[in-house]
Write a protein that holds these residues in place. Structure first.
Motif, PDB file in Angstrom:
ATOM      1  N   THR A   1      -1.464   8.690  -2.550  1.00 12.38           N
ATOM      2  CA  THR A   1      -2.610   8.474  -3.193  1.00 12.38           C
ATOM      3  C   THR A   1      -3.301   9.606  -4.021  1.00 12.38           C
ATOM      4  O   THR A   1      -3.105  10.650  -3.675  1.00 12.38           O
ATOM      5  CB  THR A   1      -3.392   7.632  -2.281  1.00 12.38           C
TER       6      THR A   1
ATOM      7  N   ASN B   1      -5.636   3.654  -9.167  1.00 14.76           N
ATOM      8  CA  ASN B   1      -5.943   4.949  -8.316  1.00 14.76           C
ATOM      9  C   ASN B   1      -5.917   6.198  -9.042  1.00 14.76           C
ATOM     10  O   ASN B   1      -6.722   7.071  -8.899  1.00 14.76           O
ATOM     11  CB  ASN B   1      -5.139   4.668  -6.962  1.00 14.76           C
TER      12      ASN B   1
ATOM     13  N   ASP C   1       0.460   1.132  -9.400  1.00 14.80           N
ATOM     14  CA  ASP C   1      -0.747   1.350  -9.324  1.00 14.80           C
ATOM     15  C   ASP C   1      -1.605   0.365  -9.901  1.00 14.80           C
ATOM     16  O   ASP C   1      -2.492   0.572 -10.786  1.00 14.80           O
ATOM     17  CB  ASP C   1      -0.901   2.875  -9.944  1.00 14.80           C
TER      18      ASP C   1
ATOM     19  N   ALA D   1       0.792  -1.334   0.164  1.00 14.86           N
ATOM     20  CA  ALA D   1       0.014   0.002   0.070  1.00 14.86           C
ATOM     21  C   ALA D   1       0.934   1.242  -0.060  1.00 14.86           C
ATOM     22  O   ALA D   1       1.776   1.383   0.884  1.00 14.86           O
ATOM     23  CB  ALA D   1      -0.747   0.020   1.204  1.00 14.86           C
TER      24      ALA D   1
ATOM     25  N   GLY E   1      -9.780   8.065  -2.813  1.00 13.97           N
ATOM     26  CA  GLY E   1     -10.555   6.708  -3.023  1.00 13.97           C
ATOM     27  C   GLY E   1     -10.148   5.534  -2.018  1.00 13.97           C
ATOM     28  O   GLY E   1      -9.809   5.804  -0.824  1.00 13.97           O
ATOM     29  N   ASP E   2      -9.829   4.333  -2.948  1.00  9.64           N
ATOM     30  CA  ASP E   2      -9.480   3.349  -1.893  1.00  9.64           C
ATOM     31  C   ASP E   2      -8.051   3.262  -1.919  1.00  9.64           C
ATOM     32  O   ASP E   2      -7.389   2.026  -1.391  1.00  9.64           O
ATOM     33  CB  ASP E   2     -10.024   1.929  -2.811  1.00  9.64           C
ATOM     34  N   GLY E   3      -7.331   4.054  -2.327  1.00  9.60           N
ATOM     35  CA  GLY E   3      -5.725   3.967  -2.034  1.00  9.60           C
ATOM     36  C   GLY E   3      -5.077   3.521  -3.542  1.00  9.60           C
ATOM     37  O   GLY E   3      -5.530   2.846  -4.261  1.00  9.60           O
TER      38      GLY E   3
ATOM     39  N   THR F   1      -4.450  -0.676  -8.749  1.00 13.33           N
ATOM     40  CA  THR F   1      -5.685  -0.482  -8.517  1.00 13.33           C
ATOM     41  C   THR F   1      -6.083   0.745  -9.262  1.00 13.33           C
ATOM     42  O   THR F   1      -7.163   1.001  -9.159  1.00 13.33           O
ATOM     43  CB  THR F   1      -5.996  -0.261  -7.024  1.00 13.33           C
TER      44      THR F   1
END
Length: 275
Positions: free
Chosen positions: A222, A261, A257, A218, A225-227, A259
């Motif tokens: 960011t 984001n 990245d 993680a 959002g969800d990171g 996800t």
């Protein structure tokens, strides 16, 4: 230590109950609560061989006699092959001690480098005690031994792929690589997108049978959002490889990245040169 233990136990009770009567735990005369010391652990099994891991089971009270805690498998959340692990369902907390040890043994039967999960729960504690509802998840996976003195120390890291809005990690800096939570895991602290965030953040990767595999890391930088997360390479790109006998230079490729984001994921590669 005793006061900290009381607070820990009380927090476990409060977090696992809805309607409850307030309970103040007396470590000598109070009701006993048995609990797992941690929520997760890793059982590394050497390829074509065995492995083991110790899990601590605690008690909120002391006793002048030994106590037995019973443990069982949560079948619905366990994916590991029963042939790959074994343990005694009874754990002894010695007299005048707060903790006992559950030893889980593993053998390389249907075990791969991708982890499977063994989930455990506490069923009972000897006497009039109660058990925490919290479970313990054991990740079971195959490893090829790597000396804990290898792939550690100071490394110059250099980005080999094009920047995505600046360098992804601490490009051109010397970082200290250390052994992580298992003998094959390595971790170092680095900036994430140094143009925007300059608080060091741990980055973890594992040396898995000749492949260097990024953990799901993680980011502390960011777009909301969800990171934002880093992970294994995307778009079918391979992991980098390593030579267990030469840790002077190695490469790490990871999905940047993953996800989406801040934008589409890309693969980023860093070169590590030992200093």
């Amino acid at each position: 230590m005793k006061n900290l233990l009381k607070l820990l136990v009380l927090s476990l009770i409060l977090s696992s109950c809805g309607d409850f009567e307030p309970v103040i735990y007396d470590n000598v005369n109070g009701q006993t609560l048995a609990f797992f010391d941690k929520s997760t652990s890793s059982l590394e099994i050497v390829i074509d061989d065995v492995g083991s891991v110790d899990v601590q089971i605690g008690s909120s009270t002391l006793s002048s006699s030994a106590r037995t805690v019973t443990v069982s498998v949560v079948q619905e959340s366990t994916t590991a092959d029963p042939a790959s692990y074994s343990f005694s369902p009874s754990v002894t907390i010695p007299a005048n001690e707060y903790f006992g040890t559950l030893t889980i043994s593993g053998v390389d039967i249907n075990v791969e480098t991708t982890a499977e999960t063994l989930t455990l729960k506490l069923d009972s504690v000897e006497g009039s005690g109660i058990t925490s509802s919290s479970t313990h998840a054991v990740s079971i996976f195959q490893i090829c031994p790597v000396p804990t003195t290898s792939f550690v120390g100071n490394y110059l890291i250099e980005q080999q792929t094009p920047y995505v809005d600046g360098p992804t990690l601490s490009d051109g800096s010397v970082v200290t690589v250390e052994v992580g939570s298992s003998s094959t895991e390595r971790v170092f602290n680095t900036f994430n997108y140094a143009q925007y965030c300059q608080t060091p953040n741990p980055f973890r990767f594992s040396l898995v049978c000749n492949e260097i595999i990024s953990a799901i890391n993680a980011s502390n930088c960011t777009c909301g959002g969800d990171g934002l997360f880093f992970g294994t390479p995307v778009n079918g790109a391979p992991n980098e490889t390593y030579d267990v006998n030469d840790d002077s230079v190695f490469f790490l490729t990871f999905g940047d990245d993953i996800t989406t984001n801040c934008g589409p994921p890309v693969n980023t590669t860093y070169k590590f040169t030992k200093q």
